[in-house]
Design an enzyme around this catalytic site. Sequence first.
Site, PDB file in Angstrom:
ATOM      1  N   ASP A  84       0.844  -0.977  -0.024  1.00 22.49           N
ATOM      2  CA  ASP A  84       0.080  -0.006   0.249  1.00 22.49           C
ATOM      3  C   ASP A  84       1.023   1.040   0.073  1.00 22.49           C
ATOM      4  O   ASP A  84       1.824   1.225   0.754  1.00 22.49           O
ATOM      5  CB  ASP A  84      -0.835   0.180   1.211  1.00 22.49           C
TER       6      ASP A  84
ATOM      7  N   HIS B  43       4.368  -7.498   0.084  1.00 17.55           N
ATOM      8  CA  HIS B  43       4.010  -8.954  -0.462  1.00 17.55           C
ATOM      9  C   HIS B  43       4.752  -8.992  -1.821  1.00 17.55           C
ATOM     10  O   HIS B  43       5.214  -8.099  -2.462  1.00 17.55           O
ATOM     11  CB  HIS B  43       2.420  -8.857  -0.801  1.00 17.55           C
TER      12      HIS B  43
ATOM     13  N   SER C 270       8.388   3.557   4.911  1.00 17.97           N
ATOM     14  CA  SER C 270       9.629   4.013   4.169  1.00 17.97           C
ATOM     15  C   SER C 270       9.184   3.722   2.689  1.00 17.97           C
ATOM     16  O   SER C 270       8.024   4.121   2.249  1.00 17.97           O
ATOM     17  CB  SER C 270      10.836   3.216   4.503  1.00 17.97           C
TER      18      SER C 270
END
Length: 283
Positions: A90, A143, A248
């Site tokens: 995200d 992921h 980050s």
Amino acid sequence: MRDNLFIYLQYLLPHALTSRLVSKLADSENKIIKNHLIKLAIKKFNINLVEAKETDISKYKSFNDFFIRELKDDLRPISNDKNVISSPADGVLSQFGTITDNSLIQAKGKLFSLESLIASSSTTNFTKFATIYLSPKDYHRVHMPIDGKLTKMVYIPGKLFSVNKITTSKVDNLFAKNERLICYFDTIIGEIAVIFVGALLVAGIETVWHGKIAPNYYKDIQTWDYNSAKFNIKFNKGDILGWFNFGSTVIILTSGNNVSFKFEENQNNIKIQVNQDLALITE
């Protein structure tokens, strides 16, 4: 003027010490401390707790435990098409495109070299890149963007400048200066790399196969070879690779000439979610 002062102060800060202190505080299991920090973060960063699998903040054992919270099941659907490369996180797709003359775009008018990013003159066949910035309010697990087998992991020590619009436009070679962890995978399109870039106040980078690696756990470049017969670490698209303890940047590098992004290359700062279609593998 304010931007320049912000950058100057970061050069003066003891990056490693600051991040270690933040890590210690964020790992505290003192209920008063961790609950206060969680409430403060939710308010400050407008965190959407409704998406979290666990919405009761008292159930999180620490602030870091809250920051690497899981999402509700099926909240981020993923394409079953093997020719679709998915977003690993995200965040905001800040830059993406073709690696030209061994250079990647950091910000408008500012480039940095692939060689400096991976700290190697052996840049293999990397041809495309995508940079995703994770803000403190975002889901912080990373992921797998495509099915693949882990072949190598490289930790590169470095600075811990904050990563945001100001630093990306002002600090030369920002992503090649900051501490980072590079994970290499063998896939149907050849070698890809998923790069975790550290930043100021990031209290740690962890992977599911190794555990906590950063910040600044090693003074020199470290390499782990997973290509031998005794290792067989495979991931399906969408599997969790690891996480940041705060926020980050993730950079993806892909090989070959058959990857086409689903966005126009003159676009940037696109809001994106984990498992969302990022690119297509063309014939």
